[in-house]
Design a protein around this motif. Sequence first.
Motif, PDB file in Angstrom:
ATOM      1  N   LYS A  89      20.745  91.751  55.874  1.00  0.00           N
ATOM      2  CA  LYS A  89      19.891  91.640  57.048  1.00  0.00           C
ATOM      3  C   LYS A  89      19.902  90.198  57.546  1.00  0.00           C
ATOM      4  CE  LYS A  89      18.318  95.889  57.051  1.00  0.00           C
ATOM      5  NZ  LYS A  89      18.579  96.806  58.186  1.00  0.00           N
ATOM      6  N   GLY A  90      19.907  90.032  58.877  1.00  0.00           N
ATOM      7  CA  GLY A  90      19.888  88.689  59.421  1.00  0.00           C
ATOM      8  C   GLY A  90      20.188  88.682  60.908  1.00  0.00           C
ATOM      9  N   PHE A  91      20.316  87.472  61.452  1.00  0.00           N
ATOM     10  CA  PHE A  91      20.656  87.316  62.868  1.00  0.00           C
ATOM     11  C   PHE A  91      21.553  86.093  63.013  1.00  0.00           C
ATOM     12  CE2 PHE A  91      16.813  84.847  62.199  1.00  0.00           C
ATOM     13  CZ  PHE A  91      17.016  83.680  62.914  1.00  0.00           C
ATOM     14  N   TRP A  92      22.059  85.878  64.220  1.00  0.00           N
ATOM     15  CA  TRP A  92      22.950  84.754  64.502  1.00  0.00           C
ATOM     16  C   TRP A  92      22.247  83.735  65.386  1.00  0.00           C
ATOM     17  CZ3 TRP A  92      27.806  83.848  62.539  1.00  0.00           C
ATOM     18  CH2 TRP A  92      28.364  84.891  61.791  1.00  0.00           C
ATOM     19  N   LEU A  93      22.420  82.467  65.037  1.00  0.00           N
ATOM     20  CA  LEU A  93      21.913  81.359  65.837  1.00  0.00           C
ATOM     21  C   LEU A  93      23.106  80.594  66.394  1.00  0.00           C
ATOM     22  CD1 LEU A  93      19.752  79.243  66.767  1.00  0.00           C
ATOM     23  CD2 LEU A  93      20.051  78.170  64.516  1.00  0.00           C
ATOM     24  N   LEU A  94      23.193  80.525  67.714  1.00  0.00           N
ATOM     25  CA  LEU A  94      24.253  79.771  68.367  1.00  0.00           C
ATOM     26  C   LEU A  94      23.652  78.496  68.946  1.00  0.00           C
ATOM     27  CD1 LEU A  94      27.135  79.397  69.470  1.00  0.00           C
ATOM     28  CD2 LEU A  94      26.492  80.821  71.423  1.00  0.00           C
ATOM     29  N   VAL A  95      24.110  77.343  68.458  1.00  0.00           N
ATOM     30  CA  VAL A  95      23.591  76.050  68.889  1.00  0.00           C
ATOM     31  C   VAL A  95      24.644  75.314  69.710  1.00  0.00           C
ATOM     32  CG1 VAL A  95      22.730  73.796  68.123  1.00  0.00           C
ATOM     33  CG2 VAL A  95      22.091  75.857  66.869  1.00  0.00           C
ATOM     34  N   LEU A  96      24.236  74.809  70.872  1.00  0.00           N
ATOM     35  CA  LEU A  96      25.083  73.950  71.682  1.00  0.00           C
ATOM     36  C   LEU A  96      24.655  72.507  71.464  1.00  0.00           C
ATOM     37  CD1 LEU A  96      25.750  76.687  72.992  1.00  0.00           C
ATOM     38  CD2 LEU A  96      25.793  75.538  75.211  1.00  0.00           C
ATOM     39  N   ALA A  97      25.629  71.618  71.374  1.00  0.00           N
ATOM     40  CA  ALA A  97      25.324  70.220  71.060  1.00  0.00           C
ATOM     41  C   ALA A  97      26.330  69.299  71.728  1.00  0.00           C
ATOM     42  CB  ALA A  97      25.336  70.006  69.542  1.00  0.00           C
ATOM     43  N   THR A  98      25.964  68.024  71.812  1.00  0.00           N
ATOM     44  CA  THR A  98      26.880  66.994  72.301  1.00  0.00           C
ATOM     45  C   THR A  98      27.154  66.002  71.178  1.00  0.00           C
ATOM     46  OG1 THR A  98      24.995  65.722  73.155  1.00  0.00           O
ATOM     47  CG2 THR A  98      26.169  67.122  74.717  1.00  0.00           C
ATOM     48  N   PRO A  99      28.344  65.412  71.156  1.00  0.00           N
ATOM     49  CA  PRO A  99      28.633  64.395  70.134  1.00  0.00           C
ATOM     50  C   PRO A  99      27.847  63.129  70.421  1.00  0.00           C
ATOM     51  CG  PRO A  99      30.422  64.497  71.717  1.00  0.00           C
ATOM     52  CD  PRO A  99      29.488  65.612  72.068  1.00  0.00           C
ATOM     53  N   HIS A 100      27.385  62.493  69.359  1.00  0.00           N
ATOM     54  CA  HIS A 100      26.646  61.239  69.511  1.00  0.00           C
ATOM     55  C   HIS A 100      26.911  60.371  68.286  1.00  0.00           C
ATOM     56  CE1 HIS A 100      23.485  58.689  71.232  1.00  0.00           C
ATOM     57  NE2 HIS A 100      23.066  58.502  69.988  1.00  0.00           N
ATOM     58  N   LYS A 101      27.736  59.356  68.478  1.00  0.00           N
ATOM     59  CA  LYS A 101      28.071  58.413  67.403  1.00  0.00           C
ATOM     60  C   LYS A 101      28.579  59.143  66.149  1.00  0.00           C
ATOM     61  CE  LYS A 101      24.915  54.795  68.945  1.00  0.00           C
ATOM     62  NZ  LYS A 101      23.777  53.906  68.601  1.00  0.00           N
ATOM     63  N   GLY A 102      29.486  60.087  66.363  1.00  0.00           N
ATOM     64  CA  GLY A 102      30.106  60.778  65.241  1.00  0.00           C
ATOM     65  C   GLY A 102      29.303  61.917  64.666  1.00  0.00           C
ATOM     66  N   ARG A 103      28.160  62.233  65.268  1.00  0.00           N
ATOM     67  CA  ARG A 103      27.338  63.362  64.820  1.00  0.00           C
ATOM     68  C   ARG A 103      27.096  64.294  65.994  1.00  0.00           C
ATOM     69  NH1 ARG A 103      27.974  63.414  59.423  1.00  0.00           N
ATOM     70  NH2 ARG A 103      27.923  61.275  58.670  1.00  0.00           N
ATOM     71  N   TYR A 106      20.964  86.151  68.549  1.00  0.00           N
ATOM     72  CA  TYR A 106      21.311  87.550  68.761  1.00  0.00           C
ATOM     73  C   TYR A 106      21.579  88.200  67.408  1.00  0.00           C
ATOM     74  CZ  TYR A 106      26.038  85.617  68.263  1.00  0.00           C
ATOM     75  OH  TYR A 106      27.140  84.949  67.806  1.00  0.00           O
ATOM     76  N   SER A 107      21.595  89.509  67.406  1.00  0.00           N
ATOM     77  CA  SER A 107      21.887  90.256  66.172  1.00  0.00           C
ATOM     78  C   SER A 107      22.456  91.610  66.553  1.00  0.00           C
ATOM     79  CB  SER A 107      20.622  90.438  65.331  1.00  0.00           C
ATOM     80  OG  SER A 107      19.746  91.364  65.962  1.00  0.00           O
ATOM     81  N   SER A 108      22.922  92.343  65.567  1.00  0.00           N
ATOM     82  CA  SER A 108      23.441  93.692  65.844  1.00  0.00           C
ATOM     83  C   SER A 108      22.343  94.568  66.445  1.00  0.00           C
ATOM     84  CB  SER A 108      23.982  94.321  64.556  1.00  0.00           C
ATOM     85  OG  SER A 108      22.951  94.425  63.572  1.00  0.00           O
ATOM     86  N   ARG A 109      21.089  94.327  66.044  1.00  0.00           N
ATOM     87  CA  ARG A 109      19.986  95.150  66.556  1.00  0.00           C
ATOM     88  C   ARG A 109      19.663  94.806  68.004  1.00  0.00           C
ATOM     89  NH1 ARG A 109      14.522  96.013  63.133  1.00  0.00           N
ATOM     90  NH2 ARG A 109      16.023  97.200  61.902  1.00  0.00           N
ATOM     91  N   THR A 110      19.598  93.512  68.343  1.00  0.00           N
ATOM     92  CA  THR A 110      19.296  93.142  69.735  1.00  0.00           C
ATOM     93  C   THR A 110      20.440  93.550  70.653  1.00  0.00           C
ATOM     94  OG1 THR A 110      20.171  90.888  69.410  1.00  0.00           O
ATOM     95  CG2 THR A 110      17.817  91.220  69.058  1.00  0.00           C
ATOM     96  N   ILE A 149      21.969  83.598  59.931  1.00  0.00           N
ATOM     97  CA  ILE A 149      20.693  83.329  59.269  1.00  0.00           C
ATOM     98  C   ILE A 149      20.282  84.591  58.510  1.00  0.00           C
ATOM     99  CG2 ILE A 149      18.309  82.565  59.531  1.00  0.00           C
ATOM    100  CD1 ILE A 149      20.301  80.508  60.507  1.00  0.00           C
ATOM    101  N   PRO A 150      20.509  84.645  57.200  1.00  0.00           N
ATOM    102  CA  PRO A 150      20.134  85.845  56.431  1.00  0.00           C
ATOM    103  C   PRO A 150      18.620  86.030  56.391  1.00  0.00           C
ATOM    104  CG  PRO A 150      21.696  84.457  55.223  1.00  0.00           C
ATOM    105  CD  PRO A 150      21.191  83.638  56.374  1.00  0.00           C
TER     106      PRO A 150
END
Length: 363
Positions: free
Chosen positions: A108-122, A131-135, A88-89
Amino acid sequence: MRKSIPFFKFMQLIFDEPKHAKHAAQIAQAILKARSIRMTRIAAFMPGKMETAYKRITRFLRSCDPKEALWKLFDQKAKFVIADPTPIPRPQAKKTDYVGTLNDGKTKGFWLLVLATPHKGRAIPFHLITYSSRTISKECLSRNWYHFEAFRSAKQLIEDRPVVLDREFCYEALFEAFFHEGIHFVVRLKVKGNPPKFTDHEGREVELQIKKGERVAFHNLLYKGKIPVNVAGEWKVGLSQPLWIITDLQPQEALRIYKERMKIEESFRDLKSLLGLGEVMSKKKENMEKLVALLLIVYAICLLLGEGLKDEIFSCCGRGKMGCYSGLFVLVWLKWRTSISAAKWRCLVERVFSSFYFLVVPT
Protein backbone atom coordinates in the motif's frame (compact mmCIF):
# COMPACT_ATOMS: atom_id res chain seq x y z
CA MET A 1 18.74 28.55 22.38
CA ARG A 2 21.72 30.45 21.04
CA LYS A 3 22.20 28.14 18.07
CA SER A 4 18.61 27.34 17.20
CA ILE A 5 17.35 27.75 13.65
CA PRO A 6 15.31 30.97 13.34
CA PHE A 7 12.57 29.48 11.16
CA PHE A 8 10.25 32.46 11.69
CA LYS A 9 12.80 34.77 10.04
CA PHE A 10 12.72 32.57 6.92
CA MET A 11 8.99 31.80 6.96
CA GLN A 12 8.11 35.50 6.94
CA LEU A 13 9.49 35.70 3.41
CA ILE A 14 7.25 33.00 1.96
CA PHE A 15 4.02 33.20 3.99
CA ASP A 16 1.97 36.34 3.38
CA GLU A 17 0.39 36.59 6.84
CA PRO A 18 2.61 36.90 9.96
CA LYS A 19 0.40 34.51 11.95
CA HIS A 20 0.84 31.84 9.29
CA ALA A 21 4.60 32.39 9.28
CA LYS A 22 4.63 32.09 13.09
CA HIS A 23 2.69 28.82 13.12
CA ALA A 24 4.72 27.44 10.19
CA ALA A 25 7.92 28.21 12.11
CA GLN A 26 6.67 26.42 15.25
CA ILE A 27 5.66 23.36 13.24
CA ALA A 28 8.95 23.44 11.32
CA GLN A 29 10.97 23.46 14.52
CA ALA A 30 8.95 20.49 15.79
CA ILE A 31 9.37 18.59 12.50
CA LEU A 32 13.13 18.96 12.81
CA LYS A 33 13.09 17.66 16.39
CA ALA A 34 10.70 14.81 15.65
CA ARG A 35 12.27 14.03 12.25
CA SER A 36 8.78 13.08 11.19
CA ILE A 37 5.67 14.63 9.62
CA ARG A 38 3.24 12.47 11.56
CA MET A 39 1.01 15.05 13.24
CA THR A 40 0.99 13.35 16.65
CA ARG A 41 4.79 13.27 16.73
CA ILE A 42 5.05 16.90 15.60
CA ALA A 43 2.59 17.99 18.29
CA ALA A 44 4.64 16.18 20.94
CA PHE A 45 7.59 18.51 20.23
CA MET A 46 5.62 21.77 20.13
CA PRO A 47 5.19 24.15 23.09
CA GLY A 48 2.28 23.47 25.43
CA LYS A 49 0.07 20.43 25.78
CA MET A 50 0.15 17.88 23.00
CA GLU A 51 -3.63 18.03 22.43
CA THR A 52 -3.53 21.82 22.10
CA ALA A 53 -0.55 21.69 19.76
CA TYR A 54 -2.31 19.12 17.57
CA LYS A 55 -5.28 21.47 17.24
CA ARG A 56 -2.92 24.32 16.29
CA ILE A 57 -1.51 22.19 13.48
CA THR A 58 -5.03 21.34 12.29
CA ARG A 59 -6.08 25.02 12.31
CA PHE A 60 -2.92 25.97 10.42
CA LEU A 61 -3.59 23.40 7.70
CA ARG A 62 -7.21 24.54 7.44
CA SER A 63 -6.37 28.24 7.10
CA CYS A 64 -3.15 28.12 5.06
CA ASP A 65 -1.70 26.21 2.12
CA PRO A 66 2.09 25.67 2.30
CA LYS A 67 1.97 24.47 -1.32
CA GLU A 68 1.45 28.10 -2.35
CA ALA A 69 4.44 29.16 -0.23
CA LEU A 70 6.52 26.38 -1.79
CA TRP A 71 6.20 27.97 -5.25
CA LYS A 72 8.31 30.88 -3.97
CA LEU A 73 11.37 28.61 -3.67
CA PHE A 74 11.69 28.45 -7.45
CA ASP A 75 15.16 29.70 -8.36
CA GLN A 76 14.83 32.17 -11.22
CA LYS A 77 18.54 31.78 -11.98
CA ALA A 78 18.29 28.01 -12.43
CA LYS A 79 19.33 26.66 -15.83
CA PHE A 80 17.09 23.59 -15.67
CA VAL A 81 14.35 21.86 -13.65
CA ILE A 82 14.48 18.32 -12.31
CA ALA A 83 11.73 15.96 -11.18
CA ASP A 84 11.95 13.01 -8.80
CA PRO A 85 9.09 10.54 -8.29
CA THR A 86 9.25 8.80 -4.92
CA PRO A 87 7.13 5.88 -3.69
CA ILE A 88 5.73 6.46 -0.19
CA PRO A 89 4.73 3.11 1.39
CA ARG A 90 1.66 3.21 3.64
CA PRO A 91 1.19 -0.51 4.48
CA GLN A 92 -1.38 0.09 7.24
CA ALA A 93 -3.50 2.63 5.35
CA LYS A 94 -6.07 0.23 3.91
CA LYS A 95 -8.98 2.68 4.02
CA THR A 96 -7.19 5.93 3.13
CA ASP A 97 -8.69 7.37 -0.07
CA TYR A 98 -5.45 8.52 -1.68
CA VAL A 99 -3.50 5.31 -0.96
CA GLY A 100 -3.34 2.60 -3.63
CA THR A 101 -0.76 -0.06 -4.39
CA LEU A 102 2.82 0.50 -5.51
CA ASN A 103 4.61 -1.13 -8.44
CA ASP A 104 4.86 -4.54 -6.80
CA GLY A 105 1.04 -4.75 -6.79
CA LYS A 106 1.01 -5.57 -3.08
CA THR A 107 2.44 -2.75 -0.95
CA LYS A 108 0.00 0.00 0.00
CA GLY A 109 1.23 3.50 -0.78
CA PHE A 110 1.23 6.48 -3.12
CA TRP A 111 3.65 8.40 -5.33
CA LEU A 112 5.12 11.82 -4.60
CA LEU A 113 6.46 13.74 -7.58
CA VAL A 114 8.70 16.67 -6.59
CA LEU A 115 9.88 19.39 -8.96
CA ALA A 116 13.07 21.21 -8.00
CA THR A 117 15.77 23.54 -9.27
CA PRO A 118 19.53 23.04 -8.83
CA HIS A 119 21.13 25.29 -6.25
CA LYS A 120 24.86 25.09 -5.53
CA GLY A 121 25.03 21.38 -6.34
CA ARG A 122 21.84 20.46 -4.47
CA ALA A 123 18.12 20.56 -5.23
CA ILE A 124 15.62 23.11 -3.91
CA PRO A 125 12.02 21.83 -4.30
CA PHE A 126 9.31 24.21 -5.47
CA HIS A 127 6.31 22.06 -6.44
CA LEU A 128 4.75 18.68 -5.69
CA ILE A 129 1.97 16.45 -6.92
CA THR A 130 0.77 13.10 -5.55
CA TYR A 131 -1.06 10.19 -7.14
CA SER A 132 -1.72 6.49 -6.64
CA SER A 133 -3.37 3.56 -8.38
CA ARG A 134 -6.53 4.37 -6.40
CA THR A 135 -6.70 8.08 -7.31
CA ILE A 136 -5.95 7.21 -10.94
CA SER A 137 -8.83 4.72 -10.99
CA LYS A 138 -11.20 6.97 -9.04
CA GLU A 139 -10.58 10.03 -11.23
CA CYS A 140 -10.41 8.03 -14.49
CA LEU A 141 -7.00 9.46 -15.26
CA SER A 142 -3.52 7.98 -15.76
CA ARG A 143 -0.04 8.22 -14.32
CA ASN A 144 0.95 10.07 -17.50
CA TRP A 145 -1.71 12.72 -16.85
CA TYR A 146 -0.36 13.40 -13.36
CA HIS A 147 3.18 13.64 -14.71
CA PHE A 148 2.31 16.20 -17.33
CA GLU A 149 -0.02 18.10 -15.00
CA ALA A 150 2.96 18.73 -12.72
CA PHE A 151 4.93 20.25 -15.60
CA ARG A 152 1.96 22.08 -17.11
CA SER A 153 1.15 23.81 -13.81
CA ALA A 154 4.78 24.94 -13.52
CA LYS A 155 5.19 25.94 -17.18
CA GLN A 156 5.00 29.66 -16.46
CA LEU A 157 8.00 29.34 -14.15
CA ILE A 158 9.87 26.78 -16.24
CA GLU A 159 9.75 28.96 -19.38
CA ASP A 160 12.62 27.92 -21.70
CA ARG A 161 14.46 25.83 -19.12
CA PRO A 162 14.75 22.12 -19.96
CA VAL A 163 13.09 19.56 -17.70
CA VAL A 164 15.67 16.89 -16.77
CA LEU A 165 14.20 13.47 -16.01
CA ASP A 166 15.13 9.86 -15.34
CA ARG A 167 14.07 6.72 -17.21
CA GLU A 168 10.56 6.41 -15.73
CA PHE A 169 9.62 9.49 -17.80
CA CYS A 170 10.80 7.96 -21.06
CA TYR A 171 7.51 7.41 -22.87
CA GLU A 172 5.88 8.67 -26.04
CA ALA A 173 2.86 10.49 -24.58
CA LEU A 174 5.02 12.73 -22.41
CA PHE A 175 7.43 13.56 -25.24
CA GLU A 176 4.47 14.39 -27.45
CA ALA A 177 3.00 16.67 -24.78
CA PHE A 178 6.36 18.40 -24.28
CA PHE A 179 6.66 18.91 -28.04
CA HIS A 180 3.19 20.47 -28.39
CA GLU A 181 3.57 22.63 -25.26
CA GLY A 182 7.07 23.80 -26.19
CA ILE A 183 8.73 22.40 -23.06
CA HIS A 184 12.38 21.44 -23.54
CA PHE A 185 13.43 18.08 -22.15
CA VAL A 186 16.48 15.97 -21.29
CA VAL A 187 15.50 12.40 -20.41
CA ARG A 188 17.52 9.26 -19.77
CA LEU A 189 16.63 6.73 -22.43
CA LYS A 190 15.28 3.27 -21.65
CA VAL A 191 17.33 0.80 -23.69
CA LYS A 192 16.77 -2.52 -21.91
CA GLY A 193 13.95 -4.90 -22.73
CA ASN A 194 12.08 -3.23 -25.57
CA PRO A 195 14.18 -0.23 -26.68
CA PRO A 196 12.38 2.49 -28.69
CA LYS A 197 12.82 2.74 -32.42
CA PHE A 198 14.36 5.75 -34.11
CA THR A 199 14.21 6.68 -37.77
CA ASP A 200 15.63 9.45 -39.88
CA HIS A 201 13.34 11.82 -41.78
CA GLU A 202 13.33 9.48 -44.76
CA GLY A 203 11.94 6.65 -42.65
CA ARG A 204 15.15 4.59 -42.39
CA GLU A 205 15.71 2.95 -39.02
CA VAL A 206 18.68 4.26 -37.04
CA GLU A 207 20.40 1.89 -34.63
CA LEU A 208 22.06 3.40 -31.57
CA GLN A 209 25.60 2.03 -31.39
CA ILE A 210 28.50 2.93 -29.12
CA LYS A 211 31.78 1.43 -27.92
CA LYS A 212 33.36 1.63 -24.48
CA GLY A 213 35.18 4.90 -24.02
CA GLU A 214 33.16 6.62 -26.74
CA ARG A 215 30.79 9.57 -26.79
CA VAL A 216 28.35 9.78 -29.70
CA ALA A 217 25.58 12.09 -30.92
CA PHE A 218 22.64 11.53 -33.27
CA HIS A 219 20.85 14.54 -34.73
CA ASN A 220 17.42 15.00 -36.30
CA LEU A 221 15.91 11.61 -35.46
CA LEU A 222 12.24 10.74 -35.14
CA TYR A 223 11.19 8.96 -31.92
CA LYS A 224 8.81 6.15 -32.95
CA GLY A 225 8.52 7.87 -36.31
CA LYS A 226 6.70 10.89 -34.83
CA ILE A 227 8.60 13.16 -32.46
CA PRO A 228 11.75 15.04 -33.60
CA VAL A 229 14.60 14.46 -31.14
CA ASN A 230 18.35 14.28 -30.74
CA VAL A 231 20.17 11.49 -28.90
CA ALA A 232 23.47 11.55 -26.99
CA GLY A 233 25.39 8.55 -25.68
CA GLU A 234 28.43 8.03 -23.49
CA TRP A 235 30.03 4.79 -22.32
CA LYS A 236 32.64 5.39 -19.68
CA VAL A 237 35.37 2.83 -19.19
CA GLY A 238 34.63 0.78 -16.08
CA LEU A 239 30.84 0.97 -16.43
CA SER A 240 28.80 -2.02 -17.52
CA GLN A 241 26.55 -0.09 -19.88
CA PRO A 242 26.37 3.25 -21.68
CA LEU A 243 24.32 6.30 -20.74
CA TRP A 244 21.80 7.36 -23.39
CA ILE A 245 19.98 10.71 -23.37
CA ILE A 246 17.00 11.75 -25.50
CA THR A 247 16.42 15.49 -25.90
CA ASP A 248 15.29 18.38 -28.06
CA LEU A 249 18.50 20.26 -27.17
CA GLN A 250 21.95 19.83 -28.67
CA PRO A 251 23.09 16.31 -27.68
CA GLN A 252 26.35 17.19 -25.92
CA GLU A 253 24.71 20.01 -23.98
CA ALA A 254 21.93 17.62 -22.89
CA LEU A 255 24.51 15.06 -21.75
CA ARG A 256 26.29 17.67 -19.64
CA ILE A 257 23.02 18.80 -18.04
CA TYR A 258 21.93 15.25 -17.23
CA LYS A 259 25.23 14.55 -15.46
CA GLU A 260 24.52 17.53 -13.20
CA ARG A 261 21.15 16.00 -12.36
CA MET A 262 22.80 12.71 -11.39
CA LYS A 263 24.74 14.54 -8.67
CA ILE A 264 21.76 16.54 -7.48
CA GLU A 265 19.27 13.69 -7.07
CA GLU A 266 21.32 12.36 -4.16
CA SER A 267 19.97 15.23 -2.08
CA PHE A 268 16.45 13.76 -2.20
CA ARG A 269 17.68 10.75 -0.22
CA ASP A 270 18.22 12.96 2.82
CA LEU A 271 14.64 14.14 2.62
CA LYS A 272 13.48 10.56 2.94
CA SER A 273 15.96 9.34 5.54
CA LEU A 274 16.59 12.38 7.75
CA LEU A 275 13.24 14.19 7.93
CA GLY A 276 10.78 11.30 8.06
CA LEU A 277 8.97 11.82 4.76
CA GLY A 278 7.75 8.22 4.82
CA GLU A 279 5.96 8.69 8.15
CA VAL A 280 3.11 10.81 6.79
CA MET A 281 -0.17 9.52 8.29
CA SER A 282 -2.83 12.11 7.33
CA LYS A 283 -6.19 10.64 6.39
CA LYS A 284 -7.04 13.49 4.02
CA LYS A 285 -5.02 13.96 0.84
CA GLU A 286 -5.24 17.75 1.16
CA ASN A 287 -3.66 17.76 4.63
CA MET A 288 -1.04 15.21 3.55
CA GLU A 289 0.07 17.40 0.63
CA LYS A 290 0.16 20.52 2.81
CA LEU A 291 2.34 18.76 5.41
CA VAL A 292 4.67 17.43 2.71
CA ALA A 293 4.94 20.94 1.23
CA LEU A 294 5.89 22.33 4.63
CA LEU A 295 8.42 19.52 5.04
CA LEU A 296 9.98 20.48 1.69
CA ILE A 297 10.27 24.09 2.88
CA VAL A 298 11.96 22.91 6.10
CA TYR A 299 14.25 20.74 3.98
CA ALA A 300 15.26 23.69 1.80
CA ILE A 301 16.03 25.97 4.75
CA CYS A 302 17.99 23.30 6.61
CA LEU A 303 19.85 22.30 3.46
CA LEU A 304 21.04 25.86 2.86
CA LEU A 305 22.04 26.29 6.50
CA GLY A 306 23.79 22.93 6.50
CA GLU A 307 25.75 23.70 3.34
CA GLY A 308 26.84 27.00 4.90
CA LEU A 309 27.82 25.21 8.10
CA LYS A 310 29.79 22.64 6.13
CA ASP A 311 31.70 25.39 4.31
CA GLU A 312 32.41 27.12 7.64
CA ILE A 313 33.81 23.97 9.24
CA PHE A 314 35.78 22.73 6.25
CA SER A 315 37.35 26.14 5.63
CA CYS A 316 39.18 25.58 8.91
CA CYS A 317 39.95 21.86 8.89
CA GLY A 318 39.78 20.83 5.23
CA ARG A 319 37.16 18.63 3.64
CA GLY A 320 38.63 15.14 3.55
CA LYS A 321 36.07 12.37 3.34
CA MET A 322 33.59 14.48 5.33
CA GLY A 323 33.13 16.63 2.22
CA CYS A 324 30.83 14.01 0.70
CA TYR A 325 28.20 14.59 3.40
CA SER A 326 25.24 16.76 2.44
CA GLY A 327 24.58 19.94 4.36
CA LEU A 328 21.36 18.49 5.74
CA PHE A 329 23.21 15.47 7.10
CA VAL A 330 25.79 17.75 8.71
CA LEU A 331 23.09 19.92 10.32
CA VAL A 332 20.53 17.31 11.38
CA TRP A 333 22.51 14.15 12.02
CA LEU A 334 26.05 15.21 12.91
CA LYS A 335 24.75 18.37 14.65
CA TRP A 336 27.98 20.22 13.90
CA ARG A 337 26.53 23.60 14.79
CA THR A 338 27.69 22.75 18.32
CA SER A 339 31.28 22.90 17.04
CA ILE A 340 31.21 26.61 16.16
CA SER A 341 30.69 29.62 18.40
CA ALA A 342 27.33 31.32 18.82
CA ALA A 343 28.71 34.43 17.10
CA LYS A 344 29.82 32.44 14.05
CA TRP A 345 26.46 30.68 13.95
CA ARG A 346 24.63 34.04 13.92
CA CYS A 347 26.86 35.28 11.08
CA LEU A 348 26.25 32.08 9.14
CA VAL A 349 22.48 32.40 9.60
CA GLU A 350 22.59 35.98 8.30
CA ARG A 351 24.56 34.92 5.21
CA VAL A 352 22.17 32.07 4.46
CA PHE A 353 19.16 34.30 5.09
CA SER A 354 20.53 36.80 2.59
CA SER A 355 20.86 34.02 -0.03
CA PHE A 356 17.36 32.79 0.83
CA TYR A 357 15.99 36.32 0.45
CA PHE A 358 17.37 36.68 -3.07
CA LEU A 359 16.09 33.19 -3.90
CA VAL A 360 12.47 33.92 -2.96
CA VAL A 361 12.42 37.68 -3.64
CA PRO A 362 14.25 37.92 -6.99
CA THR A 363 15.27 41.39 -8.08
